[in-house]
Design a protein around this motif. Sequence first.
Motif, PDB file in Angstrom:
ATOM      1  N   ASP A   7       3.016  13.960  -0.815  1.00  0.00           N
ATOM      2  CA  ASP A   7       2.720  13.404  -2.125  1.00  0.00           C
ATOM      3  C   ASP A   7       1.760  12.235  -1.906  1.00  0.00           C
ATOM      4  O   ASP A   7       2.096  11.308  -1.191  1.00  0.00           O
ATOM      5  CB  ASP A   7       4.022  12.912  -2.771  1.00  0.00           C
ATOM      6  N   PRO A   8       0.573  12.276  -2.495  1.00  0.00           N
ATOM      7  CA  PRO A   8      -0.416  11.221  -2.217  1.00  0.00           C
ATOM      8  C   PRO A   8      -0.054   9.860  -2.799  1.00  0.00           C
ATOM      9  O   PRO A   8      -0.607   8.843  -2.388  1.00  0.00           O
ATOM     10  CB  PRO A   8      -1.700  11.768  -2.829  1.00  0.00           C
ATOM     11  N   GLY A   9       0.896   9.852  -3.768  1.00  0.00           N
ATOM     12  CA  GLY A   9       1.212   8.601  -4.429  1.00  0.00           C
ATOM     13  C   GLY A   9       0.135   8.246  -5.439  1.00  0.00           C
ATOM     14  O   GLY A   9      -0.509   9.144  -5.993  1.00  0.00           O
ATOM     15  N   PRO A  10      -0.133   6.991  -5.700  1.00  0.00           N
ATOM     16  CA  PRO A  10       0.459   5.860  -4.984  1.00  0.00           C
ATOM     17  C   PRO A  10       1.878   5.543  -5.432  1.00  0.00           C
ATOM     18  O   PRO A  10       2.240   5.799  -6.567  1.00  0.00           O
ATOM     19  CB  PRO A  10      -0.489   4.716  -5.337  1.00  0.00           C
ATOM     20  N   PHE A  11       2.646   5.037  -4.491  1.00  0.00           N
ATOM     21  CA  PHE A  11       3.965   4.518  -4.777  1.00  0.00           C
ATOM     22  C   PHE A  11       3.822   2.999  -4.880  1.00  0.00           C
ATOM     23  O   PHE A  11       3.388   2.357  -3.933  1.00  0.00           O
ATOM     24  CB  PHE A  11       4.939   4.855  -3.636  1.00  0.00           C
ATOM     25  N   LYS A  79       8.896  -4.674   2.527  1.00  0.00           N
ATOM     26  CA  LYS A  79       8.175  -5.941   2.617  1.00  0.00           C
ATOM     27  C   LYS A  79       6.732  -5.749   2.131  1.00  0.00           C
ATOM     28  O   LYS A  79       6.210  -4.632   2.143  1.00  0.00           O
ATOM     29  CB  LYS A  79       8.141  -6.434   4.069  1.00  0.00           C
ATOM     30  N   LEU A  80       6.114  -6.850   1.758  1.00  0.00           N
ATOM     31  CA  LEU A  80       4.704  -6.781   1.360  1.00  0.00           C
ATOM     32  C   LEU A  80       3.868  -6.161   2.472  1.00  0.00           C
ATOM     33  O   LEU A  80       2.927  -5.405   2.218  1.00  0.00           O
ATOM     34  CB  LEU A  80       4.175  -8.179   1.030  1.00  0.00           C
ATOM     35  N   SER A  81       4.235  -6.461   3.708  1.00  0.00           N
ATOM     36  CA  SER A  81       3.476  -5.976   4.858  1.00  0.00           C
ATOM     37  C   SER A  81       3.640  -4.475   5.093  1.00  0.00           C
ATOM     38  O   SER A  81       2.953  -3.907   5.946  1.00  0.00           O
ATOM     39  CB  SER A  81       3.889  -6.733   6.123  1.00  0.00           C
ATOM     40  N   ASP A  82       4.552  -3.840   4.366  1.00  0.00           N
ATOM     41  CA  ASP A  82       4.701  -2.385   4.492  1.00  0.00           C
ATOM     42  C   ASP A  82       3.631  -1.640   3.699  1.00  0.00           C
ATOM     43  O   ASP A  82       3.504  -0.421   3.807  1.00  0.00           O
ATOM     44  CB  ASP A  82       6.080  -1.934   3.989  1.00  0.00           C
ATOM     45  N   SER A  83       2.871  -2.342   2.880  1.00  0.00           N
ATOM     46  CA  SER A  83       1.812  -1.704   2.091  1.00  0.00           C
ATOM     47  C   SER A  83       0.797  -1.062   3.035  1.00  0.00           C
ATOM     48  O   SER A  83       0.195  -1.750   3.862  1.00  0.00           O
ATOM     49  CB  SER A  83       1.118  -2.731   1.192  1.00  0.00           C
ATOM     50  N   LEU A 110       1.403   3.543  -0.158  1.00  0.00           N
ATOM     51  CA  LEU A 110       2.482   2.665  -0.613  1.00  0.00           C
ATOM     52  C   LEU A 110       1.935   1.268  -0.864  1.00  0.00           C
ATOM     53  O   LEU A 110       1.241   0.708  -0.007  1.00  0.00           O
ATOM     54  CB  LEU A 110       3.595   2.586   0.431  1.00  0.00           C
ATOM     55  N   THR A 111       2.263   0.717  -2.025  1.00  0.00           N
ATOM     56  CA  THR A 111       1.971  -0.687  -2.311  1.00  0.00           C
ATOM     57  C   THR A 111       3.282  -1.374  -2.673  1.00  0.00           C
ATOM     58  O   THR A 111       3.981  -0.937  -3.584  1.00  0.00           O
ATOM     59  CB  THR A 111       0.977  -0.838  -3.475  1.00  0.00           C
ATOM     60  N   VAL A 112       3.617  -2.407  -1.919  1.00  0.00           N
ATOM     61  CA  VAL A 112       4.812  -3.196  -2.202  1.00  0.00           C
ATOM     62  C   VAL A 112       4.372  -4.440  -2.967  1.00  0.00           C
ATOM     63  O   VAL A 112       3.518  -5.192  -2.499  1.00  0.00           O
ATOM     64  CB  VAL A 112       5.543  -3.583  -0.909  1.00  0.00           C
TER      65      VAL A 112
END
Lengths: 114, 116
Positions: A7-11, A79-83, A110-112
């Motif tokens: 799934d391309p997302g974005p999440f 976390k923000l850094s997981d983006s 993914l965007t956190v």
Amino acid sequence: RKEVEQDPGPFNVPEGATVAFNCTYSNSASQSFFWYRQDCRKEPKLLMSVYSSGNEDGRFTAQLNRASQYISLLIRDSKLSDSATYLCVVTLPLSSGSARQLTFGSGTQLTVLP
Amino acid sequence: EAQVTQNPRYLITVTGKKLTVTCSQNMNHEYMSWYRQDPGLGLRQIYYSMNVEVTDKGDVPEGYKVSRKEKRNFPLILESPSPNQTSLYFCASSISGGAFSYNEQFFGPGTRLTVL
């Protein structure tokens, strides 16, 4: 049908959320499985390998379901850094038997959010 | 520092002008590979090399050549570039490319090529 589909997302998820990605593969002869992470305009880097018994690395859990031909990645307490974009990678042994072919999914973004 | 390096990082060229993108790794890896990455298509393998003097085609080899004369270097050659080769290119290496291995692929920083 693509060999590896994601799934391309974005999440877009809030910080602290749990998020899960799935990836399906079409070739039942696929041998090894990975999740790579790619930051914007950077090179992919190995996040974790995915083993038959499932495996965990801190906040990250990967699982493999050979019967249904999919792998999953679960990120807890995001976390923000997981983006980043998360790439599913599947390998096949080539006909020679001595080499493997890596097939990459298109990635899930993914965007956190704070 | 263990790494894979690529040069140039950015290149704008014109159709038909031969170019070479260099790739070098300092980890004594046997397996090296070239990929191109295009929006919506993911990374696709162009060529790979199991060891010195051993190269083979990946999924999208048309229009590309490679050579592996030394273990550390794996240059990608575009003899006559065309606009459809505009892409982001990654070189990668791993200890070996064995059929059942879980060896990590280490990627270079990428080369962004534009062919006008």
